[in-house]
Design a protein around this motif. Structure first.
Motif, mmCIF file in Angstrom:
data_model
loop_
_atom_site.group_PDB
_atom_site.id
_atom_site.type_symbol
_atom_site.label_atom_id
_atom_site.label_comp_id
_atom_site.label_asym_id
_atom_site.label_seq_id
_atom_site.Cartn_x
_atom_site.Cartn_y
_atom_site.Cartn_z
ATOM 1 N N ALA A 1 -25.597 3.501 -9.423
ATOM 2 C CA ALA A 1 -26.637 3.392 -9.800
ATOM 3 C C ALA A 1 -27.217 4.054 -10.997
ATOM 4 C CB ALA A 1 -27.852 2.933 -8.850
ATOM 5 N N ASP A 2 -27.187 5.490 -11.223
ATOM 6 C CA ASP A 2 -27.688 6.153 -12.192
ATOM 7 C C ASP A 2 -26.835 6.189 -13.369
ATOM 8 O OD1 ASP A 2 -25.179 7.397 -11.229
ATOM 9 O OD2 ASP A 2 -25.800 9.454 -11.068
ATOM 10 N N ARG A 3 -25.963 5.217 -13.361
ATOM 11 C CA ARG A 3 -25.109 5.039 -14.732
ATOM 12 C C ARG A 3 -25.094 3.432 -15.267
ATOM 13 N NH1 ARG A 3 -19.321 6.638 -13.929
ATOM 14 N NH2 ARG A 3 -19.101 6.332 -16.282
ATOM 15 N N PRO A 4 -26.215 3.044 -15.387
ATOM 16 C CA PRO A 4 -26.445 1.504 -15.746
ATOM 17 C C PRO A 4 -25.473 1.170 -16.962
ATOM 18 C CG PRO A 4 -28.397 2.640 -16.563
ATOM 19 C CD PRO A 4 -27.655 3.805 -15.673
ATOM 20 N N PHE A 5 -25.129 -0.111 -16.857
ATOM 21 C CA PHE A 5 -24.265 -0.670 -18.285
ATOM 22 C C PHE A 5 -25.118 -1.004 -19.201
ATOM 23 C CE2 PHE A 5 -21.710 -1.687 -14.291
ATOM 24 C CZ PHE A 5 -20.461 -1.158 -14.917
ATOM 25 N N GLY A 6 -24.816 -0.921 -20.365
ATOM 26 C CA GLY A 6 -25.613 -1.195 -21.789
ATOM 27 C C GLY A 6 -25.062 -2.103 -22.247
ATOM 28 N N THR A 7 -25.491 -2.710 -23.599
ATOM 29 C CA THR A 7 -24.999 -3.500 -24.529
ATOM 30 C C THR A 7 -23.536 -3.231 -25.067
ATOM 31 O OG1 THR A 7 -26.308 -2.668 -26.311
ATOM 32 C CG2 THR A 7 -27.206 -4.589 -25.114
ATOM 33 N N ASP A 8 -23.648 -2.005 -25.287
ATOM 34 C CA ASP A 8 -22.049 -1.494 -25.685
ATOM 35 C C ASP A 8 -21.090 -1.738 -24.624
ATOM 36 O OD1 ASP A 8 -23.369 -0.666 -28.023
ATOM 37 O OD2 ASP A 8 -23.412 1.480 -27.379
ATOM 38 N N ASP A 9 -21.270 -1.412 -23.269
ATOM 39 C CA ASP A 9 -20.421 -1.635 -22.320
ATOM 40 C C ASP A 9 -20.086 -3.125 -22.302
ATOM 41 O OD1 ASP A 9 -20.376 0.963 -21.498
ATOM 42 O OD2 ASP A 9 -22.316 0.678 -20.423
ATOM 43 N N ILE A 10 -20.909 -3.939 -22.499
ATOM 44 C CA ILE A 10 -20.698 -5.462 -22.347
ATOM 45 C C ILE A 10 -19.636 -5.897 -23.540
ATOM 46 C CG2 ILE A 10 -21.465 -7.744 -22.488
ATOM 47 C CD1 ILE A 10 -24.052 -6.571 -21.435
#
Length: 373
Positions: free
Chosen positions: A54-63
């Motif tokens: 949970a302390d490493r949330p996904f971002g748009t770059d990950d998507i």
């Protein structure tokens, strides 16, 4: 769909819709979860999910990276799914696709074609055709003479080949007579010696000795006549007019044979018949009087007509299976038809529905397996 820390995605509408994604996130006790749909032609073919703490949330770059990674695999996923289907699933899906194609909105021509094919299929299934039973068959002579060795000895030569036409008295084979000829020559010398004894006894007026010499000479002459007959019989002659039948004739020279051992056969050329090996699964369909057509392997373009004359009431074991022997006289004798020829005989049973012709073997097999199991 995305599901992770709510504060990071307040503007993302997928939070409210991601039910499966939300369930997985709940199962992971609040970990960051990213589910990426894989589409082909606007249809979702798979969903790939990622998870991390949970302390490493996904971002748009990950998507974007996930989409780039999975895009090359999108077209292969449906193929893999189809190839791993069971036969039952494949049949069900193919049938459903055909039904959808038939009844979806389309041209009148397509519907007419489908209707025409259906009518043609029903008409063909309801129509009748001739039911024929095909079986291996061999041409045999109605009369055949077995030629056996008249004496014991070694075969020196075979003078004919299988299929040759011979006349009565034609030499067929020769047996070695060297030992017989030596015995014959020895008897000639013994007879000459006995005759000298007889002449000497008569010159000396010895009736007793002369009587003994005469008896011994008679015995030697009898043995000599027997030897001469055996030498004459060493030349094996054809007992009648006909056709030579036999396999492995070329292997006989050099072999020792005993008295009465068969060497070959002479088949009568004028009267031939068919011997058919009928499968036990088809013998129940046959009756005497049915029409038979035969074509030999050597002359498949020529057929001969006959009538089924007899079917044996008991089966015999041939080549690992049980068959019933059918007999049929050859009504059309041709110069090219010879005893020993093999081919296929087709027995015309009668008219049957095409549907039955197409399915009766499968139905019989299913019945047998069902009963056995």
């Amino acid at each position: 769909e995305l599901s992770q820390t709510q504060a990071s995605w307040t503007l993302h509408e997928g939070v409210a819709r991601g039910q499966l994604n939300a369930q997985w996130r709940a199962a992971t006790k609040g970990a960051a979860v990213l589910s990426v749909p894989i589409k082909v032609d606007e249809s979702v073919v798979a969903v790939v999910s990622f998870r991390r703490s949970a302390d490493r949330p996904f971002g748009t770059d990950d998507i974007d990276a996930a989409h780039t990674l999975m895009a090359p695999l999108a077209s292969a996923i449906p193929l893999v799914s189809q190839s791993t289907r069971s036969l039952t699933s494949h049949t069900r899906d193919s049938g459903a696709d055909a039904i959808r194609w038939t009844f979806k909105t389309g041209s009148l021509r397509k519907r007419l074609v489908v209707l025409g094919c259906a009518i043609a299929t029903l008409w063909f299934a309801a129509s009748s055709s001739t039911y024929r039973v095909s079986t291996p068959a061999t041409v045999v002579a109605e009369r055949e003479w077995v030629v056996a060795s008249p004496i014991s000895g070694m075969v020196t030569s075979i003078l004919v080949r299988s299929g040759d036409t011979v006349r009565a008295g034609t030499p067929l084979a020769a047996l070695d007579t060297a030992d017989l000829e030596l015995e014959r020559d020895q008897l000639v010398q013994d007879i000459v010696s006995i005759e000298l004894r007889l002449s000497h006894a008569m010159a000396n007026d010895d009736p007793a000795e002369a009587s003994i010499a005469r008896a011994e000479r008679a015995a030697l002459v009898a043995r000599q006549q027997a030897i001469l007959k055996r030498i004459d019989r060493a030349s094996v002659l054809a007992p009648a007019d006909g056709i030579v039948v036999g396999s492995g004739l070329s292997d006989l020279p050099g072999q020792r044979v005993g008295v009465g051992q068969p060497l070959l056969s002479i088949a009568e050329a004028g009267a031939l018949s068919l011997e058919m090996s009928i499968s036990q699964s088809r013998v129940g369909d046959l009756e005497t009087g049915y029409r038979v057509r035969f074509a030999s392997a050597s002359q498949p373009e020529t057929s001969y007509t006959s009538v089924l004359d007899h079917v044996s009431p008991t089966g015999v074991h041939r080549e690992g299976r049980t068959v019933f022997i059918g007999e049929s006289p050859v009504l059309e004798v041709h110069d090219g038809l010879r005893p020993g020829m093999e081919g296929i005989a087709t027995i015309e049973v009668g008219k049957r529905r095409n549907l039955w012709l197409a399915t009766h073997r499968l139905i019989d097999a299913v019945r047998m397996r069902t009963w056995i199991n």
